[in-house]
Design an enzyme around this catalytic site. Structure first.
Site, PDB file in Angstrom:
ATOM      1  N   HIS A  85      38.472   5.796 -36.230  1.00  0.00           N
ATOM      2  CA  HIS A  85      38.038   4.976 -35.106  1.00  0.00           C
ATOM      3  C   HIS A  85      38.786   5.325 -33.824  1.00  0.00           C
ATOM      4  O   HIS A  85      38.616   4.662 -32.807  1.00  0.00           O
ATOM      5  CB  HIS A  85      38.261   3.487 -35.404  1.00  0.00           C
ATOM      6  CG  HIS A  85      37.636   3.034 -36.677  1.00  0.00           C
ATOM      7  ND1 HIS A  85      38.320   3.007 -37.871  1.00  0.00           N
ATOM      8  CD2 HIS A  85      36.382   2.608 -36.945  1.00  0.00           C
ATOM      9  CE1 HIS A  85      37.513   2.570 -38.819  1.00  0.00           C
ATOM     10  NE2 HIS A  85      36.327   2.326 -38.300  1.00  0.00           N
ATOM     11  N   ASP A  98      37.026  -3.180 -45.198  1.00  0.00           N
ATOM     12  CA  ASP A  98      36.241  -2.608 -46.294  1.00  0.00           C
ATOM     13  C   ASP A  98      36.855  -2.948 -47.646  1.00  0.00           C
ATOM     14  O   ASP A  98      36.142  -3.313 -48.587  1.00  0.00           O
ATOM     15  CB  ASP A  98      36.156  -1.086 -46.121  1.00  0.00           C
ATOM     16  CG  ASP A  98      35.367  -0.690 -44.890  1.00  0.00           C
ATOM     17  OD1 ASP A  98      34.134  -0.830 -44.899  1.00  0.00           O
ATOM     18  OD2 ASP A  98      35.983  -0.246 -43.907  1.00  0.00           O
ATOM     19  N   GLY A 140      31.333   0.854 -41.951  1.00  0.00           N
ATOM     20  CA  GLY A 140      30.803   0.482 -40.660  1.00  0.00           C
ATOM     21  C   GLY A 140      29.908   1.544 -40.060  1.00  0.00           C
ATOM     22  O   GLY A 140      30.016   2.732 -40.372  1.00  0.00           O
ATOM     23  N   SER A 141      29.010   1.122 -39.175  1.00  0.00           N
ATOM     24  CA  SER A 141      28.163   2.059 -38.443  1.00  0.00           C
ATOM     25  C   SER A 141      28.974   2.735 -37.340  1.00  0.00           C
ATOM     26  O   SER A 141      30.062   2.298 -36.984  1.00  0.00           O
ATOM     27  CB  SER A 141      26.981   1.319 -37.822  1.00  0.00           C
ATOM     28  OG  SER A 141      26.188   0.715 -38.802  1.00  0.00           O
ATOM     29  N   GLY A 142      28.394   3.799 -36.779  1.00  0.00           N
ATOM     30  CA  GLY A 142      29.042   4.514 -35.686  1.00  0.00           C
ATOM     31  C   GLY A 142      29.665   5.812 -36.096  1.00  0.00           C
ATOM     32  O   GLY A 142      30.197   6.542 -35.243  1.00  0.00           O
ATOM     33  N   HIS A 143      29.626   6.128 -37.419  1.00  0.00           N
ATOM     34  CA  HIS A 143      30.262   7.345 -37.936  1.00  0.00           C
ATOM     35  C   HIS A 143      29.237   8.313 -38.534  1.00  0.00           C
ATOM     36  O   HIS A 143      29.583   9.168 -39.341  1.00  0.00           O
ATOM     37  CB  HIS A 143      31.292   6.976 -39.005  1.00  0.00           C
ATOM     38  CG  HIS A 143      32.316   6.006 -38.533  1.00  0.00           C
ATOM     39  ND1 HIS A 143      33.230   6.326 -37.564  1.00  0.00           N
ATOM     40  CD2 HIS A 143      32.552   4.713 -38.880  1.00  0.00           C
ATOM     41  CE1 HIS A 143      34.004   5.274 -37.340  1.00  0.00           C
ATOM     42  NE2 HIS A 143      33.605   4.285 -38.116  1.00  0.00           N
TER      43      HIS A 143
END
Length: 332
Positions: free
Chosen positions: A218, A109, A53-56
């Site tokens: 997260h 994932d 996922g994006s954001g990391h």
């Protein structure tokens, strides 16, 4: 939390467009989707796909390059990539010698990469999925299959990228991945949450003067909330936990990563790195390499994680091989 964006619906697309433009000499979009970014030149070898996922950022897209991954498949904010995008990434890097996919141990994932693997098998492509599960706070040693993947992804990507680069077969890459899995441990501490840039919601809540001990990528809850204390004391507690996981191995040479989660300053991270090395030193470990910086973040989350990997001769050689990407460099 203030964010400089255009539209919440276009955050990932705008970010990826800027990323590829900034690295256009070495990277390109897939011809089929902008959620897949590929090296412009892919060698005749086992392909390496990474994703999540994006954001990391810079995980995962910052680690596509020489001696690292060949392609990255990107999900939406804190969400797994789709199976079709994963298949596209696999097909982009396949050179007939198989493809390895590396990702963290999160249910979305795992499910989607397994589906991507099945779709690839239907097209005659041999795919091996490698799940990173290094977070010692998320499950006991006896339940290691349930552990989360955090900043240890970087070591798996680096070492398997090198193995692929020198011509190891897909079977040999998988054997090396199992060595990394046995040797890699991480734990993190959160001081303040990161916020979701789409809805502005924080990942968790903390009272003033408290830290989340053992949190996930997260902001998932850790072992417990504790009062914030000094770098010395936090480092000592974390290193003792990591050493308890590594105890029993004959290897005493390690590499460590002090990873900022998004907003922790380099000043703080270097103070922590100094304390962490001293704790390993007094415990009889030889720290041959330290990585310090933001490698696996959650937006503006405050805090840090420590990863450690035991190095035998093969892993040490692969780790020390040259690697260059937009957000990682390892010299020869």
């Amino acid at each position: 939390m203030k964010k400089i964006i255009n539209s919440p619906d276009k955050i990932v697309e705008d970010m990826l467009q800027g990323f590829v433009k900034a690295n256009k000499r070495i990277l390109r979009f897939s011809r089929h989707t902008t959620k897949v970014i590929v090296k412009k030149e892919i060698e005749d070898k086992v392909g390496v796909v990474i994703g999540g996922g994006s954001g990391h950022e810079p995980l995962f897209m910052g680690y596509v390059g020489e001696g690292l991954a060949d392609a990255v498949v990107v999900g939406n904010i804190f969400a797994a990539p789709t199976p079709n995008a994963i298949l596209t990434a696999i097909k982009e890097v396949d050179r007939g010698k198989g493809v390895i996919c590396i990702f963290g141990n999160y249910s979305g994932d795992v499910l989607n990469f397994e589906m991507g693997k099945d779709l690839a098998a239907m097209e005659g492509i041999d795919v091996t999925n490698i799940v990173v599960k290094d977070d010692v706070a998320s499950a006991s040693k006896n339940e290691k299959k349930s552990r989360r993947g955090i900043a240890g992804d970087l070591y798996m990507i680096k070492i398997l990228g090198a193995a692929s680069q020198i011509g190891k077969s897909i079977e040999e890459c998988f054997d090396i991945a199992k060595q990394v899995d046995r040797s890699l441990v991480s734990i993190g501490v959160g001081l303040s949450p990161g916020t979701n840039p789409v809805n502005g919601e924080p990942g968790f809540y903390l009272e003033d003067g408290e830290m989340e001990f053992g949190l996930g990528i997260h902001g998932e809850s850790g072992i417990e909330q504790r009062p914030i204390t000094t770098s010395n004391e936090i480092s000592k507690t974390l290193v003792e936990l990591l050493i308890s996981e590594m105890r029993g191995s004959m290897a005493k040479e390690i590499a460590i990563c002090v990873n900022g989660l998004g907003s922790t300053t380099l000043m703080e991270l270097y103070i922590i790195a100094n304390d962490v090395q001293e704790e390993f030193d007094v415990s009889g470990y030889n720290v041959s390499d330290i990585l310090v910086g933001n490698f696996c973040t959650t937006q503006e989350m405050g805090g840090f994680s420590i990863s450690a990997i035991l190095l035998n001769e093969e892993l040490k050689t692969l780790f020390n091989m040259k690697a260059i990407s937009s957000h990682f460099y390892k010299g020869v």
